[in-house]
Structures are given as structure tokens and as C-alpha cells.
Design a protein around this motif. Structure first.
Motif, short mmCIF file in Angstrom:
data_model
loop_
_atom_site.label_atom_id
_atom_site.label_comp_id
_atom_site.label_asym_id
_atom_site.label_seq_id
_atom_site.Cartn_x
_atom_site.Cartn_y
_atom_site.Cartn_z
N VAL A 1 0.85 -1.19 0.00
CA VAL A 1 0.00 0.00 0.00
C VAL A 1 0.88 1.24 0.00
O VAL A 1 1.90 1.29 0.70
N LEU A 2 0.48 2.25 -0.78
CA LEU A 2 1.17 3.53 -0.72
C LEU A 2 0.18 4.66 -0.96
O LEU A 2 -0.92 4.45 -1.48
N PHE A 3 0.60 5.87 -0.59
CA PHE A 3 -0.25 7.05 -0.67
C PHE A 3 0.44 8.13 -1.50
O PHE A 3 1.65 8.30 -1.43
N VAL A 4 -0.37 8.85 -2.29
CA VAL A 4 0.15 9.89 -3.19
C VAL A 4 -0.67 11.15 -2.98
O VAL A 4 -1.92 11.08 -2.92
N PRO A 5 -0.06 12.32 -2.87
CA PRO A 5 -0.83 13.55 -2.75
C PRO A 5 -1.72 13.76 -3.97
O PRO A 5 -1.27 13.62 -5.12
N GLY A 6 -2.97 14.09 -3.74
CA GLY A 6 -3.90 14.28 -4.85
C GLY A 6 -3.44 15.34 -5.82
O GLY A 6 -3.67 15.24 -7.03
N ALA A 7 -2.75 16.37 -5.32
CA ALA A 7 -2.29 17.46 -6.18
C ALA A 7 -1.24 17.01 -7.17
O ALA A 7 -1.03 17.66 -8.20
N ARG A 8 -0.57 15.89 -6.91
CA ARG A 8 0.47 15.38 -7.82
C ARG A 8 0.03 14.10 -8.53
O ARG A 8 0.84 13.47 -9.21
N LEU A 9 -1.23 13.72 -8.38
CA LEU A 9 -1.69 12.42 -8.84
C LEU A 9 -1.56 12.25 -10.35
O LEU A 9 -1.06 11.22 -10.83
N ASP A 10 -2.01 13.23 -11.13
CA ASP A 10 -1.93 13.10 -12.58
C ASP A 10 -0.49 12.92 -13.04
O ASP A 10 -0.19 12.06 -13.87
N GLU A 11 0.40 13.72 -12.49
CA GLU A 11 1.81 13.64 -12.86
C GLU A 11 2.38 12.26 -12.53
O GLU A 11 3.09 11.65 -13.34
N VAL A 12 2.07 11.76 -11.34
CA VAL A 12 2.60 10.47 -10.92
C VAL A 12 2.06 9.34 -11.79
O VAL A 12 2.82 8.47 -12.23
N LEU A 13 0.78 9.36 -12.09
CA LEU A 13 0.20 8.28 -12.89
C LEU A 13 0.70 8.33 -14.33
O LEU A 13 0.95 7.27 -14.94
N GLU A 14 0.87 9.51 -14.88
CA GLU A 14 1.43 9.62 -16.24
C GLU A 14 2.86 9.11 -16.27
O GLU A 14 3.27 8.40 -17.21
N THR A 15 3.64 9.46 -15.24
CA THR A 15 5.02 8.98 -15.17
C THR A 15 5.05 7.46 -15.01
O THR A 15 5.86 6.77 -15.65
N ALA A 16 4.17 6.92 -14.16
CA ALA A 16 4.11 5.47 -13.96
C ALA A 16 3.75 4.76 -15.25
O ALA A 16 4.31 3.70 -15.56
#
Length: 231
Positions: A162-177
């Protein structure tokens, strides 16, 4: 929807994306597993702190949006199970996508039948025997290991944890992933076709450069050649 975007990803990919994007990692302590093997869930955190009674869950459900994930802070306790079949059935009725517990669950056969993804540190027959005083933050934040999370965060859970990601950075993180996933899939196919990972990553070149410059790391090299083995 976060869960739909997570469908082709994994928590390791999201973790690597956080590192690449410079997003602070908030990974749950090892040992959280799905009640049903292979389960996975992702969504906005619906935080709740447990004090010994199910009423706090029922109150949290009133503020739930479809696709939220109930994140239960039970202090990592191993002397009681804090959630069972009725609370999970009600969560499903409230449109919640899954439940992630910093603690234990019970009613395992019933939870398997219900089918809503539930992640915890394991099961125990005994429910709470206590009733503690409630904190003002009961429905505002939840602790999970060393981390504090809120509705401003998204949670991801699968077979790796399990991990947690700030909602404000979510789009960036998912696109990078997603970009890392494409690279890794391509590398895997090339290995299966006989193009070794050492050749793909110009490993001999790396060894030569490291010999000349001991500070040259493999991560630096991977970024230069476009690999995605590690961050």
C-alpha cells in the motif's frame, strides 16, 4: 477514475514514479495484504480513526463519494480485529471502492463472498473490547504506520503493498508510472526475444564509465540510456 487509471499499473510502478517525479514516498509498513489474493484498489482516501466502535465507520460513510477508499487507522493493533462483514457490506452500499486497514480484520469467509477489496495485516476472531475517547481528527486524518493521510491523498493497494500519493500530484505520478510501464514492458519483450537486459542497458559501457568515475551510478546510467529497472 483513479482505479481505472491504475488498472494497467502497480504499486511498484507508482512508487518508482513518485521517486522520478520527486514526490515524497509514503509507503505502508510491509505486511499489508489483500483478503482475496490478487485484489487491488485505488481511490481517494476516506480517512477514519477507530476507537472500538463501528459508529465512526458509519459516520464516515455519510461523507463518502463513489470510488473512495476507506483507510482505517487502528494503530496497527494486533490484539483486536476492527472491521468485519457488516461494516464492509455497508461500505459497499455507500459506494466505497475498498477498505485498507492499519490493523486486523475478521469474518474472512464473509469478506471473500462480499468481494469488496479489503487489505489488512491479517485476521483475528476477537473484536474490540475497548471504547476509547474520540479525537477531533477522527474523520479528518488517519495514521498508517509513520504516515498521516487525508482526503487530499489517494491510496493504491495491490499484492505488493500500500502507498499514498498527494492528490495534487496524482496526474503527474500516474502519467510517469504509465511511461515507466511502457518502457519495462518493452524491455521484458526484448529479453524474451533474446536481447539481454545487460545488452539493452549497455552494461559493459556502464562498467567502463564507473571504472573511470567511481561516482557514476547505475541509476544515472539508466536515465541516460532510457532504462527503467530502478529509480
Amino acid at each position: 477514475m483513479v482505479l481505472k487509471r491504475f488498472a494497467e499499473l502497480s504499486t511498484p510502478l507508482v512508487a518508482d514514479a513518485c521517486m522520478r517525479a520527486g514526490v515524497g514516498l509514503r509507503v505502508a509498513p510491509a505486511g499489508v495484504v489483500g483478503v482475496v489474493p490478487g485484489g487491488r484498489v485505488a481511490g481517494r482516501v476516506l480517512p477514519v480513526r477507530h476507537y472500538g466502535s463501528v459508529d465512526v465507520f458509519l459516520e464516515a460513510y455519510g461523507a463518502a463519494a463513489p470510488g473512495d477508499v476507506l483507510v482505517i487507522d487502528n494503530g496497527g493493533r494486533t490484539d483486536e480485529a476492527c472491521v468485519g462483514d457488516l461494516a464492509v457490506l455497508e461500505a459497499r452500499a455507500a459506494g466505497i471502492a475498498g477498505v485498507v486497514v492499519w490493523g486486523l480484520h475478521r469474518d474472512t469467509p464473509e469478506l471473500v463472498e462480499i468481494g469488496l477489496p479489503v487489505f489488512s495485516y491479517g485476521s483475528l476472531p476477537l473484536g474490540p473490547l475497548r471504547l476509547d475517547g474520540r479525537e477531533p481528527e477522527a474523520l479528518a486524518t488517519a495514521r498508517f504506520g509513520p504516515h498521516l493521510v487525508s482526503a487530499a491523498d489517494a491510496v493504491f493497494a495491490d499484492a505488493d503493498g500500500v502507498l499514498f500519493v498527494p492528490g495534487a500530484r496524482l496526474d503527474e505520478v500516474l502519467e510517469t508510472a504509465a511511461g515507466i510501464a511502457r518502457t519495462e514492458r518493452s524491455q521484458a519483450e526484448r529479453i524474451r526475444s533474446g536481447d539481454t537486459l545487460r545488452r539493452q542497458t549497455s552494461f559493459e559501457e556502464f562498467l567502463e564509465r564507473r571504472a573511470a568515475d567511481p561516482g557514476y551510478s547505475f541509476r544515472q546510467h539508466l536515465r541516460r540510456v532510457g532504462g527503467a529497472i530502478e529509480e
